[in-house]
Design a protein around this motif. Sequence first.
Motif, PDB file in Angstrom:
ATOM      1  N   GLN A 110      46.543  38.529  39.331  1.00  0.00           N
ATOM      2  CA  GLN A 110      45.860  39.592  38.372  1.00  0.00           C
ATOM      3  C   GLN A 110      46.468  39.209  36.781  1.00  0.00           C
TER       4      GLN A 110
ATOM      5  N   ARG B 235      55.131  39.632  37.719  1.00  0.00           N
ATOM      6  CA  ARG B 235      53.895  39.995  37.680  1.00  0.00           C
ATOM      7  C   ARG B 235      53.156  39.615  38.797  1.00  0.00           C
ATOM      8  N   LEU B 236      51.801  39.926  39.134  1.00  0.00           N
ATOM      9  CA  LEU B 236      51.186  39.685  40.084  1.00  0.00           C
ATOM     10  C   LEU B 236      50.169  38.520  39.794  1.00  0.00           C
TER      11      LEU B 236
ATOM     12  N   PRO C 289      49.308  44.280  32.118  1.00  0.00           N
ATOM     13  CA  PRO C 289      48.860  44.477  33.307  1.00  0.00           C
ATOM     14  C   PRO C 289      47.701  45.535  33.341  1.00  0.00           C
TER      15      PRO C 289
ATOM     16  N   GLY D 263      45.019  42.006  43.880  1.00  0.00           N
ATOM     17  CA  GLY D 263      45.929  43.022  43.150  1.00  0.00           C
ATOM     18  C   GLY D 263      46.377  43.998  43.969  1.00  0.00           C
TER      19      GLY D 263
ATOM     20  N   ARG E  49      43.591  32.876  35.483  1.00  0.00           N
ATOM     21  CA  ARG E  49      44.693  33.861  36.216  1.00  0.00           C
ATOM     22  C   ARG E  49      45.854  32.709  36.796  1.00  0.00           C
TER      23      ARG E  49
ATOM     24  N   GLU F 180      47.323  46.724  38.584  1.00  0.00           N
ATOM     25  CA  GLU F 180      48.469  46.025  38.817  1.00  0.00           C
ATOM     26  C   GLU F 180      49.880  46.528  38.358  1.00  0.00           C
ATOM     27  N   ASP F 181      49.639  47.443  37.500  1.00  0.00           N
ATOM     28  CA  ASP F 181      50.970  48.393  36.965  1.00  0.00           C
ATOM     29  C   ASP F 181      51.381  49.018  38.246  1.00  0.00           C
TER      30      ASP F 181
ATOM     31  N   CYS G  13      50.739  42.694  46.873  1.00  0.00           N
ATOM     32  CA  CYS G  13      51.853  42.068  46.235  1.00  0.00           C
ATOM     33  C   CYS G  13      52.650  40.802  46.738  1.00  0.00           C
TER      34      CYS G  13
END
Length: 95
Positions: free
Chosen positions: A82, A78-79, A60, A41, A22, A64-65, A44
């Motif tokens: 995650q 992106r995170l 994602p 996750g 990750r 996450e999405d 943010c």
Amino acid sequence: MPKAKVTFEDIGVSVTVPAGTRLIEVSEKVGAGITYGCREGECCTCLTKIVSGGENLAPPSILEDQVLKDNMAPRGHRLACQAQIIGGELVVKPA
């Protein structure tokens, strides 16, 4: 095991990591400027801009999405807690 190359644009460091790692794990090891609060996750705080190579991340998760949408994250972000690296090359920087 497949490898991937990750470049942290903020500190100018590139590292090779095993696929499946990750982004937050790599960031911690190299001292990049990606901050985080929870690693789950949900918060943010680890929002990261994917400068290039986004196709080298796993899609994602549903969680996450949803967090990205709820926080109105810009496209191409992106995170880090995650985002799982699946191979190839990737360039990122803190959002």
